[in-house]
Every structure is written in C-alpha cells, then in structure tokens.
Design an enzyme around this catalytic site. Sequence first.
Site, short mmCIF file in Angstrom:
data_model
loop_
_atom_site.label_atom_id
_atom_site.label_comp_id
_atom_site.label_asym_id
_atom_site.label_seq_id
_atom_site.Cartn_x
_atom_site.Cartn_y
_atom_site.Cartn_z
CE1 TYR A 193 113.89 -5.05 40.16
CE2 TYR A 193 114.53 -5.84 37.94
CZ TYR A 193 114.58 -5.68 39.62
OH TYR A 193 116.04 -5.91 40.01
CB THR A 219 120.27 -11.28 39.62
OG1 THR A 219 119.81 -10.58 40.60
CG2 THR A 219 121.52 -12.34 39.95
CE LYS A 256 113.20 -8.38 41.83
NZ LYS A 256 114.15 -8.81 41.20
#
Lengths: 296, 296, 296, 296
Positions: A136, A49, A164
């Site tokens: 991740y 993001t 994550k």
Amino acid sequence: MALRNALQGITCPMVTPFDDGSVDESALVDVLAHLQDGGIDAVFPCGTTGEYPSLTADEHRHVVETTVDHAEVPVIAGAGATSVDETVTAIDRAADAGADAAAIVAPYFTTANAPEGNRRFFEAIIDEASLPVLLYNIPQCTGQRIEPETVAAIVAHDNVVGIKDSSGDLEYFLSVLEGTPDEFLCLQGYDALLVPALRMGADGGINALSNVIPEVLREAFDHADDERGRELQRDAIAPLFDACTTHDFAPATKTALAERGVIPSDAVRPPLVAVDDAGREAIGDALESALAVTEQ
Amino acid sequence: MALRNALQGITCPMVTPFDDGSVDESALVDVLAHLQDGGIDAVFPCGTTGEYPSLTADEHRHVVETTVDHAEVPVIAGAGATSVDETVTAIDRAADAGADAAAIVAPYFTTANAPEGNRRFFEAIIDEASLPVLLYNIPQCTGQRIEPETVAAIVAHDNVVGIKDSSGDLEYFLSVLEGTPDEFLCLQGYDALLVPALRMGADGGINALSNVIPEVLREAFDHADDERGRELQRDAIAPLFDACTTHDFAPATKTALAERGVIPSDAVRPPLVAVDDAGREAIGDALESALAVTEQ
Amino acid sequence: MALRNALQGITCPMVTPFDDGSVDESALVDVLAHLQDGGIDAVFPCGTTGEYPSLTADEHRHVVETTVDHAEVPVIAGAGATSVDETVTAIDRAADAGADAAAIVAPYFTTANAPEGNRRFFEAIIDEASLPVLLYNIPQCTGQRIEPETVAAIVAHDNVVGIKDSSGDLEYFLSVLEGTPDEFLCLQGYDALLVPALRMGADGGINALSNVIPEVLREAFDHADDERGRELQRDAIAPLFDACTTHDFAPATKTALAERGVIPSDAVRPPLVAVDDAGREAIGDALESALAVTEQ
Amino acid sequence: MALRNALQGITCPMVTPFDDGSVDESALVDVLAHLQDGGIDAVFPCGTTGEYPSLTADEHRHVVETTVDHAEVPVIAGAGATSVDETVTAIDRAADAGADAAAIVAPYFTTANAPEGNRRFFEAIIDEASLPVLLYNIPQCTGQRIEPETVAAIVAHDNVVGIKDSSGDLEYFLSVLEGTPDEFLCLQGYDALLVPALRMGADGGINALSNVIPEVLREAFDHADDERGRELQRDAIAPLFDACTTHDFAPATKTALAERGVIPSDAVRPPLVAVDDAGREAIGDALESALAVTEQ
C-alpha cells in the site's frame, strides 16, 4: 482466487464509525450493507480512511472480526506498523479475525537510509506473514514512496498479491504496472485517477469514495473505456473528490456518508477534526450532483 | 525538580544496541556508564536515535527499566504513538518502568486537518498522562511540526515541562522560546544548532552526538557564550554531525559509538541499514578530529 | 485556424543547437527538417527544452526567425520573462520574427503573494500581446503552478488559445480540461502522460521527445485510444523519457538527437551540463529500443 | 576597501517605490535619506525587495544611477539574470551607473543537472564581471541553493567579496562561514536570524527591515553580543519580520515604509499584490512596537 477476482473490481477502504468515542459496531454493519447493496467487490477495513492509526490493537481485531462476520465479499485488513514485529503481529491479528489478506505500508516515522532498507523491511514481514499481503503506497502519510525497484524486487515473493497506489502520481503507477508481471495486481487508490488508470491497464480500484457512492465507482469501472466512464469520472467522482480533499479524507468521507444517511455521526478521533458546517454543505451539494449523474 | 535541573544541561537520546536481532542489555548498560562518565545530565531512551518505532511494547518496557535501574540521572522515556490511547498506554508503561518523564511527538501517518486537531490530540494525552510530558518536535519524521501556537496553548497544562526541537529551524525554536513562559524548557535537539541556540537563550540540549562525545557536548554547554563554545561547535560537533547526517542518524551514531569502543556492534533494524565501510571510515575520522579538539 | 488545427496534434518544443558557444543555425534547420519529415504538426522554439533562459534577446529573435523561415508548420515562440513589460517585449520580438503565437509562463523568481497576483500578471500581458498566447504551466521551473481558477479566469480573453501543462500532475490537467470551454486547447506537455491524457480528452501534446522521435509521438497521437497507443507509450515513450529524466531534459534531448545523427553536438550552456558517457550510452540504448517498437 | 568595511555592518536591500506604475525617483531619494539618517552602512538597490525581476533594463540603470547619485555609502547593485550573458550585461550596466559591486543569484528557471553546472555558471560570470561580485543565496526564489562546496570553489576568484544568505537556514550559513577564508564576507540576509548569526561570527547583515527601521538594525549589530542585541532581535526585529512574512516581503516592506511616512505609496507590480487593510494595520502595530523598543 476469490480474493484475486474481487480485487479486479472496486474495493472499499471502509470508514470506522464512532459513537461517543467508541467503535460503532452497528453503524459499521450498516456501512457494509450499503456497500454490498452498491455492488462492491471487496472491503478493506482499517486503512487510512478507516483511521487505523487511531485504533488500539483490540479495536483493530474487533473491526476486522465484525467486518468478516457480515461480509459476503473478501476482506483485506489494514495492518501497517512501524516495526517488522508489530506488523507481523497485526497481520496475525487480522488472520485470527478471519481476513483474507492484509495491507502493509512503508515504514512511517523512520525513513530508510538506503533503498535496500525498505526492501528488507518488506521482505522480513512477508516471510513471516500469515496472510497474503497487499503493498500500500501512500507517501503523503508515510513520508516516502515504495520505489518501483523495491516493488519489482518484492514481487518474486509468493504471497504478495499486488499494490494499492494512493500517491496521485500516474507516472509512478504506470511504472509499477509495466515493471511487474501480469498476475501482480495494480490497483488505483487515488479516486481522481481511477478511470485514467483503468484506461491504461489498472486491474482495479480501492477508493475512499466507494464508501459513499459504491454504485458510481462500480459503473465507472465497468465503463472505464466508454464515454460513460469518462462522464462518471468527470461529473461525479472528480467533483466529490475535490470537495472532500479540501478537508482530510477520513472526516470528509464520514460526512458524505452521514449526508447520505448511512451512518448517524461523522465523529472522528484526534488529530482529525470533523468537517465544519460550510464543508458539510459543500460536500452535501457535491454528493447530490454525483448521484444525479448516476440517475441519468 | 531534579528533572527540571537536569534538563537544563545536556540530555542524551540514547541508542538501543542490538545483538543478533535482540536488545543488547549489557551494551545498553555500557552506553549508560559511558554517558555518566562523560558528565551527562539526563538520559532519554527510546527516542528517534533509540529506534523507538522498531521496538515492541515489551522491548520498550525492558529498555526503560534497564536504563532506570542503572541511571544516576533522570530518565525521560520516549512514548510516541499514533493514537491518544496508545500514547497514554506507552506513558503508563514508562511510568511503571520508573521513568521520570515521557516525550511525545505529533501524530505521524495522520496529519491534522485543522490546527486544533493537534492541540486536541496533545491535550487528550496530557490530561491522562501518568508522567510529566516533554513535547518533541521532529517534522522530518512526523510530517508536520508542532506549531508555535499549539505549543503556546498547551503550555497552560501543569504537567508539560518543555519541548525538544529537532527541526533544525532556529527561527521556529526562537519563536517557541519567546512565546512560552520562562519555566517552560526549550531544548535544542538539532546538534548543529546547539551553541547558536544556547547563545539565544535555550535552556539545554538533547543531542544524538552526546551518545558519542558526551564530554564535548557538556563542555560546549558550559562554554556556549565563550569563544571555546564556538570552537567546539565548529571544530568538533558540526563536522561529526555532518559526517553522520550523510547516513541516517541512528545507524551513524551507533557506528561512531562502536568506533569509540563503547558498543560491540552497530547493527540496526530494518528499514534502517548499517553504515557501510566508507561511511564507517569517514565517521571514524570525524570522531578522531572531534576528540582532538577536546584534548587541546 | 491553421494554428488551432496544428496544436490539435503533436507540437515540438525544439532544442537550440550550439556550436562553439553560439547558436548553430545550420543544425537548427536540420532539426526542423527532421521534425517535418517525422510529421510534426507545429514547432515551439525557445521553450524550456530550447534553453530559452540561456539565450540573449538577439539570439531569441534569431532562433525564431530562422525557424519561421524554414517551417512549413505553425510556429509558437517561447516568450517567458519575469516582468509584464519584458514579456510583452519578448512577444513583440516573436511577432516581428514571424511567429504565429507566443507561450508565456508564470512569473519565476517572484511568486505571487495572493492568487489574484498571477491573474493580474497574465491579464496585463495578454491585454498588450501582439500575438495569440499559449499559457505554459511548468511549476518545476517557475516555483508555482498556474491555478485552475486562474486559468478559468483568463480564458475569457480572446487571444488565449490554450495551455501546455508540463507539471506531470494528471489530476491538475483534467481539472483544467474540465474547467475550461471546449475551444480552449489543453495540451499535455509531460511525455510520460501523453497517451493517458489523450485518452481522457487532451487536445494534443507538446513533448520534448518529439525532437528525437517525432514519428513515434505522431503515431501515438493517432492511435491513443487503441492498444497500439498504449504499446507506444509503454515500450517507446516511457522508457526513453525515463532514461532522459535521469539527466536534465534539455541536455538529454540533445544527446538523443546527436545519437540519432540529427545534430553534430549535444553542447549546452551553463548551468546545464552535457550528459556524460554512461548517460549517453543509456540514452542511446533507450533510443534504439524506442525505434525498434515503431519498426514493428 | 570602503566597500568591504561597509559590508561589515548593515546593508539595506532597498525597495523601489512606484508612482502610477513608474519608478518614483523622488521617493527613492527620500528612502535613501531615511536610511542614511538611520546610520546604514551600504545600500543594495534592485534586489528581491527592490522588485528587480519586475524592472526593465532601463529602469534598472535608472534606479542604480539615482541611488549612486545620492548615496554617501557604497552601492551594491542587484544584477541577477538567467543566462551568463545577460548577467554580465546587467553587471556592466550597474558599473556604468557607478555601482561599487554587483550581486548575483543562482540561475532561476533552469536548475543545474549536476553540481558543477552552477559552479561553471558563476565562474563564467565572475571571469567577465566588470565589478566585484557578491553571491546571493535565496533558494525560495531561485529553486536551488548555492551549495557550500560551490561557494568554496568560487572563493578562489579574486573579485568575489562574499555572500548574502537569505535562506533562513543557519546550519547552511555556518557551513559556508566555516568553509571559506576570513576575508570572504558572510552576510546574514534573513532578518529573523541576524543576531544569532552575528553571535556565531557573521560579518554583517543585509536585511529588508533595515528599509523601515535602519536605526534598530544598526543598534542590534553594535550590540549583537549583549543582552540588548537579543532584546532588539526578540522584541523589535522578530515580531515585525513575522508580521511582514505573512505577506510577501516587498509589499510588506513598502507598507511599513508608508506607515512610517517615508514613501507616499506602497504600490507594487504584478504578480505582487499590495498588502490589504488588515495587513496594513497589523504591520503598523508591529512597527509601532518595534520603534517603542528603540526608544527605551
């Protein structure tokens, strides 16, 4: 310790605001203030993001430093790259900038020709990492997931704090959760699955929408097991997530932040394209509805 | 001019040999000599087969410089990156090192949220590029193809020489071929489609197997329209390609080169994994069969 | 009414046992007894696990009739086909055989060229259906999912009771759940997501593993919100599901049933292939572990 | 013999015209006359373009019978189904109706859990087939391709005449072509690859566009190796194919036939949806351009 505690809450994968093509440091600081006002537990600059793949090395350092300078919460810096050496260098850069941990992704562009390839890639990085590491998993971007077996093999390394998972695949998430020790943190990165994952034992969330509505995500976390948690997931998080995924997530998150008045511009870098007027209106409406739920 | 002429033949996307974890300059020079002996028309260091994503910036410069120093043919340097700025920087590095052109790929990790996103990404790069640019379509690695409409829009820019298409999708290739002017070079990058593409008007080939059997690819190019061309495709190129794709292509190409005695080691970097013994034998057998066809 | 109540529990998509290439009626009755002993709420013969696509029309009728004759619980019969007329005919057959409802799938082979195509397909069937209809979403087999918008449009029809979702995509499931009225039953068909779905408001489950361990699925349903529910999902359902999905599900379920001593043979019809010895052992071990959890 | 000769040309996978929801026999006969005027070598009713999955068994018989009654060329009838028994029954029905051969597809809905599953499925059918069999590879619809190894294993059976490959994957097609004996016919079913495949040794084509422009496909076949063949592929076949694939192929083919004045209505059955006005115009324009090329 502070890091581990903070990750057992809501961490924000922060946007990187731009002004006239450059990083807008002032807007970045405003985003951080907005997040801390909203009760965020940790921040994660330079992730997906945060448009990390569009930043230069100097910008990477600058964004992490600025975040560290203004953060009262732990900072996990994105540090993905396609080679072991470049990833180690990015982690060093994040360490120099004062980050508390670094997040690394599966090698993109080159996908492994054998399961052990990714394991070796991760282990080579972890062995040299100057910061604690967060795995991740984001197969939509990297072209491959981090197999549960690979996670299980890597867990043994001291400086891996957790994972994550942004895959959107709850079966995968539960498989990793059950296949790793309790102290390995399993964090849900796909907003539409936040409350379901928490109800099944997730340790926390790292969610793009926490840029926009940190207070909602925090409340959902605190009330995950109650009817209130389901209500927030259903009436606030899911509809806003849905409105945003119609577009790419980084542009949509910036649009929502601009609609909320936190940042002055929702500009993104190519290949991303800013949300158009119709999208802006839809996201604005979904944001308004989401906020109405919290005000109840 | 020399570049355009050379691309209308067979270009080799060269492997990057390693020795004890570092670039093996001497082996790289040996590969180059082998290719030039085999009649190669141009070379393309630091592409996918060259494990570009695993190289540091310094290694990138070093490999291109070494190649330029020893090449008697034009040099197109791989210069892909995920951001406009890093791509422009990589092209500058290739220019400094003496390359004749640079190859760029669609943005990986971040896929565009609208068709115009990739167009803007490419145009921003091309406007600043210090070298003529070759588009390189490889959706298996980047997660997205360069749409024919995007290619058609970019063609107008002066310093775009053509496209290498490694998608394996002949309909796509023909669509690009028919949708661009004659002077835009359409080069087939998927070895199993070399002769079919040439028979339909492809300008040349950029093929990983030309590392191993440059003379076969050259002969297939010269005889594409004859029965000999089909024979070489069927009995030499396709079976060796098939043996190699069972593994990842970069490791397999190195194994085949080692089997042919050109390089001392088929070592690769993580996440790639070297071919195992069974694979080595299968590739060796396919290589022997391929060479037998040329000796007829 | 009995049907709606029953679906708000655990429904079993029954296997179709074969003996020497024919339907083994006696084994089918044994399976049914085993299920009813295990507390199953409803049964669903002739679904995916029931190898419906491998049965002739006469066998379809025979299996449904036999099930109805021996069932003390409601019977939902699989009735998927690729055309409106054949689907209506299959529903009529199920009605004649005494079923309480019929399950229909998205058209396979032909995928719709526009969203309204599937809506019209379903509406044409529902308008003529001689039984209440259950939608059955299984994109792995049909090549397309039933879009939430399509479900929402169909809900208005009186004789649609709900949906079985076997996609494995919890976000989709929640989207359908939130987009339909309360009386529309949302049933989780992907065993690895049973407890997570129940915790988010699913009305029940239709799960292949309930063939093998009906009592475990029932207990998991009753205790979905407790720690016991998570334990059963984690230690019994998920590991057995995992062992079974390594193979195709219909053969694996039959193997587990044979290992438990319920059916004499795990024979399947082509293109399915029976589980091999190694698989049989792995499934047997997972079954034993799953049963150990319930005996605690 | 006549069949084998005819397949070494252009075979038409005929549309099934509908009138007010029923098969329009008169329009079907008109299509056949149009095809035979255009020089078609064989016809293939009840395939994908013929909307086979939407026909009842009675309609299947009726369409094949009508075609046989009016055909002066060999007739290959589509006879795909999901079970061995239903496929054998469909072949018997085609035989009764007078067809010369039957085409069968990989099992749809149920995909095999092991490579040998499909082999056994095909072999069980072929052993009982009352007509010579043509394999038909269309993974877009069946969810799986017929592996080259499976084809190679099946070839040994006497009554298999060849394969229609509609995958659009030329590497696959060449792999099958090289892995089977000369007498096994390899027919290109993806119109955009017709001339490329013929140039590499394909025996013929079975192409949806031959419904609309049979004379163009015939001329392309005769001139595949000439510049004229490439011109027809590039300027007539590829653009019309492209205009049609924007929609589903069966509706688009019917629209083009209606635009050419051969059939009165382009009605289709759900889940297919008729082409809208904008699509009708685009297809009409592409048809006009394609016909202009032949008139040169």
